[in-house]
Enzyme design. Sequence first.
Site, short mmCIF file in Angstrom:
data_model
loop_
_atom_site.label_atom_id
_atom_site.label_comp_id
_atom_site.label_asym_id
_atom_site.label_seq_id
_atom_site.Cartn_x
_atom_site.Cartn_y
_atom_site.Cartn_z
N GLU A 266 0.82 -1.21 0.00
CA GLU A 266 0.00 0.00 0.00
C GLU A 266 0.86 1.27 0.00
O GLU A 266 0.63 2.19 0.78
CB GLU A 266 -0.96 -0.01 1.20
CG GLU A 266 -1.91 -1.20 1.15
CD GLU A 266 -3.00 -1.17 2.21
OE1 GLU A 266 -2.77 -0.62 3.29
OE2 GLU A 266 -4.08 -1.74 1.93
N ASP A 339 -8.21 -9.13 4.11
CA ASP A 339 -8.02 -7.99 5.02
C ASP A 339 -9.09 -7.90 6.10
O ASP A 339 -9.97 -7.03 6.01
CB ASP A 339 -8.00 -6.69 4.20
CG ASP A 339 -7.52 -5.52 5.03
OD1 ASP A 339 -7.11 -5.73 6.18
OD2 ASP A 339 -7.56 -4.38 4.52
N GLU A 367 -12.59 -2.15 12.19
CA GLU A 367 -12.54 -1.42 10.92
C GLU A 367 -13.65 -1.85 9.97
O GLU A 367 -14.31 -1.01 9.35
CB GLU A 367 -11.17 -1.64 10.26
CG GLU A 367 -11.09 -1.06 8.85
CD GLU A 367 -9.75 -1.28 8.17
OE1 GLU A 367 -8.84 -1.87 8.78
OE2 GLU A 367 -9.62 -0.84 7.01
C1 GCV Z 1 -2.62 0.55 8.53
C2 GCV Z 1 -6.06 -1.99 5.45
C3 GCV Z 1 -6.50 -0.75 6.19
C4 GCV Z 1 -5.37 0.24 6.33
C5 GCV Z 1 -4.22 -0.46 7.05
C6 GCV Z 1 -3.81 -1.69 6.23
C7 GCV Z 1 -2.72 -2.47 6.92
O1 GCV Z 1 -5.80 -1.70 4.13
O2 GCV Z 1 -7.59 -0.18 5.54
O3 GCV Z 1 -5.81 1.35 7.05
O4 GCV Z 1 -3.12 0.40 7.21
O5 GCV Z 1 -4.92 -2.54 6.09
O6 GCV Z 1 -3.05 -3.39 7.64
O7 GCV Z 1 -1.55 -2.15 6.74
#
Ligand code: GCV
Length: 687
Positions: A266, A339, A367
Site C-alpha cells: 500500500e 483484510d 474497521e
Molecule cells: C494501517 C487496510 C486498512 C489500512 C491499514 C492496512 C494495513 O488496508 O484499511 O488502514 O493500514 O490494512 O493493515 O496495513
Amino acid sequence: MKTSIWIILLYLLSISLYAEDGHNLWLHDKGSVRVNVVCKKSSPTLNIAVDELQQGWQGKDGATIVLEIRKDKAIKSDGFEINSNGIKANTELGILYGVYELLRRQQTGEPIEEMISNPSYAIRILNHWDNPDGTIERGYAGHSIFWRLGETALVVTDADKMLWHEYARANASVGINGSVLNNVNASPLMLSKEYLQRVKAIADIFRPYGIKVYLSVKFSSPTLISGLKTSDPLNPEVIKWWQEKVKEIYSIIPDFGGFLVKANSEGMPGPQDFGRTHAEGANMIAAALKPYGGIVMWRAFVYSPSDQDRARQAYNEFVPLDGKFLDNVIIQSKNGPIDFQPREPFSPLFGAMKKTSVAPELQITQEYLGQSIHLVFLAPMWEECLQSETYQEGAGSTVAHCTDGSIYLQKFTVIAGVSNIGLDVNWCGHVFAQANWYAFGRLAWNNSIKSEQIADEWLRLTFSPDTPKHGVTALSDDWTGHFLLPVKQMMLESREAAVNYMMPLGLHHIFAADHHYGPGPWWAPKGMRHDWTPPYYHKADTNGIGFDRTSEGSNAVNQYHEPLASKFSDLKTCPEIYLLWFHHLPWDYKMQSGRTLWEEICYHYESGLNQVREFQKIWDMVEPYVDHERFVAVQSKLRNQCRDAQIWKDACLLYFQQFSRRPIPYDIERPVYDLNYLIDEDMKRYR
Ligand code: GCV
C-alpha cells in the site's frame, strides 16, 4: 436548607457516585476482605502483585497467600502455578499473572483449584496504529493515548502517566506483554531523539507490568532521517545506519522489544524498491537488533494491483522465502488472506512456512465490523480462525498449533492484535468493544479457550448483580438468568449477525469507499485501483455472483493443503459460509436448504437485520440489571446498528437484484430505502 433540597442533593450525589463511564474496564473495585500476603522479595512488579491482592482479595477473610519464585520445569516463561499455599512462578511476572488469574477466579466464581497455566504465545502484543499527530488510523475511540499534536506534544504530564499506568495494568491483567506504539504506516519521526525520549517515558511506566515497547519503522528511514542516498538493505552505509539507530535506542530503553515493519505494501517503501527480497530487508534490520535480543515483526500483508488474485499474493511472496529469515524475524500474517473481513477462510500462509516464526495478526479495532457503533463480539471470529485445521501436519495442525510452537520449532511465538484503544473515557468507544480487547488478551494467553467462557468472564467482571437500579424494577434477583445468559447469547451471536447483514455466504469487501463502514457493492470510481473496489470481489453479473478461486479461476484453492484444496473446490463439500469466496455461481444455484442462491442471500440479509432487532429487545429487557449510563449508551448504539443493518440489507439486495432479476421472497420485509438514495447519500458523505 429545606429538607427537600437536601434530598435532591443527596440523590444527585448518589447518581454521580455510581456514574459508570466504563473507564474501569473489567477492573472494578469490588471491595476486598483482609488477606495476609507473604512475599520474601520486593520489587516494582512484586509490589504490584501484593497490592493487587490486598485491594482485590475476595477469598477467605484473613487467609495467608504465599508468593514464591522458584524454578519449576512444568512452569514455562510467564506461566504460574496456583496451589493451596498461594502462587508459584519462575519469574516475577509469572507471579503477577498468577495474581490476576486468582483474583479473576474469585470475582467470576470459577473454581480455584491447583493448576498450572502457561501462555500459548511468548509475545502477546497490541499493535497501535497511532500517528505522531495523535490521530489513529482505523481508530474509533478518540485520539491516541500516546501521541498528540501541538507545542506540548512531547511533554510527559501526570495525566499521561496515569493513563499509561491504567493501560498497562489492564493489559497485564489479561496477560498482554507488548505494545507497538505507532502506526505500521510509520512516520520516520518516531526514531528521532525527541520521540524516543517519550517512548522511554512510556517504557518506564510499562516495565513493572511486564509490557515491552516496540516501534513501527519505515524502511526508507535512513534516507528520510539522515539523507542517505539509498535505503538498500545490502548497502554498507544503510546497514551501519540501522546498527547505530538500534544502539541508540537500546542505550535509552535497554529492554526495547524491536520493530514492526510494513514494507512494499500500500505504497510503503521496502526492499523490493532496491531489487531485494523481503528476507534480505527483514534480515538486515533483524541482524542489527539481534545482539540486544530484539525482534522484527515483518508483515505479510503485501499485495499490488496486478492480475494476480489479491488473496494469493502474500503466500506467493513469502512461502518461497521459508528458511531464509533470521530466527529473530517473525512473519506477521492477518487471519485471512485479504483484510480483516467479517468472514474469511484462514490465510493459507499458516502452516505453510515451517522454518519461520509466523504470527497471527487479529484486528481488535472494528474497521470492517461496524467500528465503534456496532456491537460485535469478535472472539468467535478469532476462535474460528485459530481452530481451523490447516492439515499441514495432519489432523490437529490447527492455525493455533502452527503458530504457537507446538508443531514447528519457532524461536519466537507471537500473536498480535490491532488495538481499539483511544482517549475516549471508556477507552474503546463502545462498552462492548472492551470485550474484544479483553478477548484478545485471553486468547493470546490460551489459544484454545472458548468464546463462551471469555464472554462469561467479561460480563461477570464488567457488570455487577449489585448495580443500583434507577427507577426500573427488576423482574427478580436472578442476575444470571435475566442478565448474564441473554446478554452472553447476544454477544455470541453478534458476529454471525454482522456477517449476515453485511456480507453473507463468503461475500467480502463490498464497502463503499475507504471508510469501510457502510455498504457499496456498486462503488468503483473511475481510475480507482480495481482491487480496491467491491466489484473486483463480488463479480456480480446477470450470470451470477462470487469470486471463482477454483482451478477454473484464480486457483487460490491450491494454496491450501489437502484435503482442504479439494474440499473448497468441490461445490458438494465447500462450506456454504465460504461459498462465494471460492465460487462464482448462478443466481438459481440450488443451496442445501433447497432455496436458490438468490433467495438464500435475501434470507441471510433479512436474518441479520432481525438478529439486531432481537438484540435491541434483549438489551431493553435487561435494563433493571445495568447502570443507567451504560444502559443508555448501548441502547443508543443498538438503534444505530439496527438502522445500519437495514441500510446494508436494502443496499445489497436492491443492488444485486439488478443482476439477479428475481423478486425478493415475499415473506421477507420489503426494503425501506431506495437504492439511488443510498448511493447518493454515500457519495455525498465520502466523495
Ligand atoms: C494501517 C487496510 C486498512 C489500512 C491499514 C492496512 C494495513 O488496508 O484499511 O488502514 O493500514 O490494512 O493493515 O496495513
